[in-house]
Structures are given as C-alpha cells and as structure tokens.
Enzyme design. Structure first.
Site, PDB file in Angstrom:
ATOM      1  N   GLU A 117       0.831  -1.201   0.000  1.00  0.00           N
ATOM      2  CA  GLU A 117       0.000   0.000   0.000  1.00  0.00           C
ATOM      3  C   GLU A 117       0.868   1.255   0.000  1.00  0.00           C
ATOM      4  OE1 GLU A 117      -2.848   0.075   3.203  1.00  0.00           O
ATOM      5  OE2 GLU A 117      -3.561  -1.952   2.759  1.00  0.00           O
ATOM      6  N   GLU A 184      -8.477   1.210  -4.827  1.00  0.00           N
ATOM      7  CA  GLU A 184      -9.571   0.957  -3.877  1.00  0.00           C
ATOM      8  C   GLU A 184     -10.330   2.242  -3.564  1.00  0.00           C
ATOM      9  OE1 GLU A 184      -8.483  -1.313  -0.409  1.00  0.00           O
ATOM     10  OE2 GLU A 184     -10.471  -1.057   0.500  1.00  0.00           O
TER      11      GLU A 184
HETATM   12  O1  KIV Z   1      -6.259  -7.095   2.058  1.00  0.00           O
HETATM   13  C1  KIV Z   1      -7.116  -7.071   1.165  1.00  0.00           C
HETATM   14  O2  KIV Z   1      -8.065  -7.838   1.161  1.00  0.00           O
HETATM   15  C2  KIV Z   1      -6.982  -6.092   0.104  1.00  0.00           C
HETATM   16  C3  KIV Z   1      -8.120  -5.933  -0.839  1.00  0.00           C
HETATM   17  C4  KIV Z   1      -9.211  -5.195  -0.180  1.00  0.00           C
HETATM   18  C5  KIV Z   1      -7.718  -5.325  -2.124  1.00  0.00           C
HETATM   19  O3  KIV Z   1      -5.998  -5.410   0.033  1.00  0.00           O
END
Ligand code: KIV
Length: 267
Positions: A117, A184
């Site tokens: 991220e 997202e």
């Molecule tokens: O951890 C997760 O499930 C994710 C998704 C929401 C893309 O990163």
C-alpha cells in the site's frame, strides 16, 4: 480456457485483449482450491485477514508471519491462479525491510506477486524490489493500513488535487516497475481514466466497472458480514446452491462486466 498457470504476463495479455480479470481474497487451502476450480484468475492473500479471520477492527495488527503462514496455506490449495500476498503494516517501512519481507512472502509463503500500500513515498521501494526480481502489485486510493491517519475508511480522490495525486502515483508505480495496480474506493471515472492510461492491469475494488479486473473480500461476497459489507460489494451466495456456484457466478459477473453494477459503483 487454458490450464497454464497464470502469470503477470498472462494478466498483461488479458488486459491487451480486453478480457476482464477476476480476483478474490483467500486465506486458506480449501477455499484456494475452490476459487481456482471456479476460474478465479488472481488469488490475493490479503491482510484483510486481520479483520475477517482474526476479528480485529483494522488490518494493522497483522504481522509478517501471519501473512507468510496464510499465503503458504493458499499456495498449497491453488492450482493455476496467480498468488498475490500483502505486505502488512510497516513491513515495507524501509526499502531494506521491504526486500526482506517480500523475500519471506515469496520463499515461505509461495507468493508470486507482492502487494504493498502507498503512493509517492513507496515509489523508490518499488523500484528497489522490482530491481531484485520481486513482482509488485501497487495499491492506491483507500489504504486500509492508513486508516488512523485518514480518520476512517473513506473514499479517496474526490477532489481535484487528490485525484491528481492518485493519477500521478499510478504512473510513477508503473514506471518503477510494478506489474499490477489495485485501486480501492476511488471515483469510477478516475479509475477508468487510470486504467486507460496505464499499460499494467488495474484491479478495482469500489472503483467502478472500468478497471481491467475486480477484487472483493471473499467473506463479503459470500455474505458473511451481514450489515457490515461495503456498499460496493455484493452477496453472491444468496440464491446459489453452493459456495462454488457463488464464486463461479462472481467470475462470470466480472468477466461479462455485469459486476459492479450501477448501485455498486461510486461516483
Ligand atoms: O487485504 C485485502 O483484502 C486487500 C483488498 C481489499 C484489495 O488489500
């Protein structure tokens, strides 16, 4: 349908021919086997396991050993689907730590792609990782690991400056060598524009139907979080005879562009 294992090159070819990519999260071998058999292209061992498996209210308590353990469980169950695993909170706080953490996800967890991220501050780390041969899935828009900084699970990119930052970061991630991008909770028009701009496949969650593929949290799309599933998700199990049928119906809905529908699309 080809039975060859799916790679990042397969996904790039799917984007080039306009074939949508179906992705779901997964945390264990039995579900991995079922998802694979139902035609899911990409299985994400996501740190969402902190919420849906471990029962926390955020993904922050998830540790690298949890991710490596669950990725390894998934790796033992899946067949041809590409396995992506999340770097958890602070596991990529420095480039050195990111390289070590990604190594564990790939060597112990069997991950083929590592997801992280973050935007601009992570670009150099992505460059270092890809330089070491680590395939990267970047994750922009709503960053659940930053929930306390953001002040909640809020949609991102609604004003001009925020949209511009996401656009800029998406291009920077591609230039740094990322193979995939998850977007997202961003406006559908912004996600579509980024999808058209980038050469790498873009997988959306709460980002409308204009992306190259879609991902949902498995337990949300099986209706296991009644009243708590996000508005962009859909319960695919209701009305189906089995979980396998529900997953197959998700894959079909993604491939045909039927999911996400208008009510599941943020603007
Ligand atoms: O951890 C997760 O499930 C994710 C998704 C929401 C893309 O990163």
């Amino acid at each position: 349908m080809s039975l060859a294992p799916i790679s990042v090159a397969t996904l790039a070819a799917m984007k080039a021919r306009g074939e949508r990519i179906a992705c779901l999260t997964c945390y264990d071998a039995s579900f991995a086997r079922l998802l694979d058999a139902a035609g899911v292209d990409v299985i994400l061992a996501g740190d969402s396991l902190g919420m849906v498996v471990q029962g926390h209210t955020t993904t922050i308590p998830v540790r690298l050993e949890h991710m490596a353990y669950h990725a390894a469980c998934v790796a033992r169950g899946r067949g041809r689907a590409l396995l992506v695993a999340d770097l958890p909170f602070l596991a990529c706080a420095t480039a050195e730590r990111a390289i070590e953490s990604a190594g564990r996800l790939m060597q112990e967890g069997g991950a083929e792609v590592v997801k992280l991220e973050g935007g601009a501050p992570m670009v150099e780390t992505v460059r270092r990782l890809t330089g070491q041969g680590v395939p990267i899935c970047a994750h922009l828009g709503l960053l659940p690991q930053s929930v306390h900084r953001i002040g909640g699970y809020r949609f991102q990119g609604r004003d001009h400056a925020a949209a511009e930052a996401i656009r800029h970061d998406a291009i920077a991630m591609q230039e740094a060598g990322a193979s995939l991008l998850v977007l997202e909770c961003v406006p559908a028009a912004l996600a579509s524009e980024i999808t058209l701009t980038l050469e790498i496949p873009v997988i959306g969650i709460g980002a409308g139907s204009g992306c190259d593929g879609q991902v949902l949290v498995l337990y949300d799309m099986l209706g296991l979080n009644p009243g708590r599933a996000p508005s962009f998700s859909r319960d695919f199990l209701t009305g189906q005879a089995s979980i396998a049928d529900a997953v197959a119906s998700y894959v079909k809905a993604v491939k045909t562009g039927e999911f996400p529908g208008r009510d599941e699309t943020p603007h």
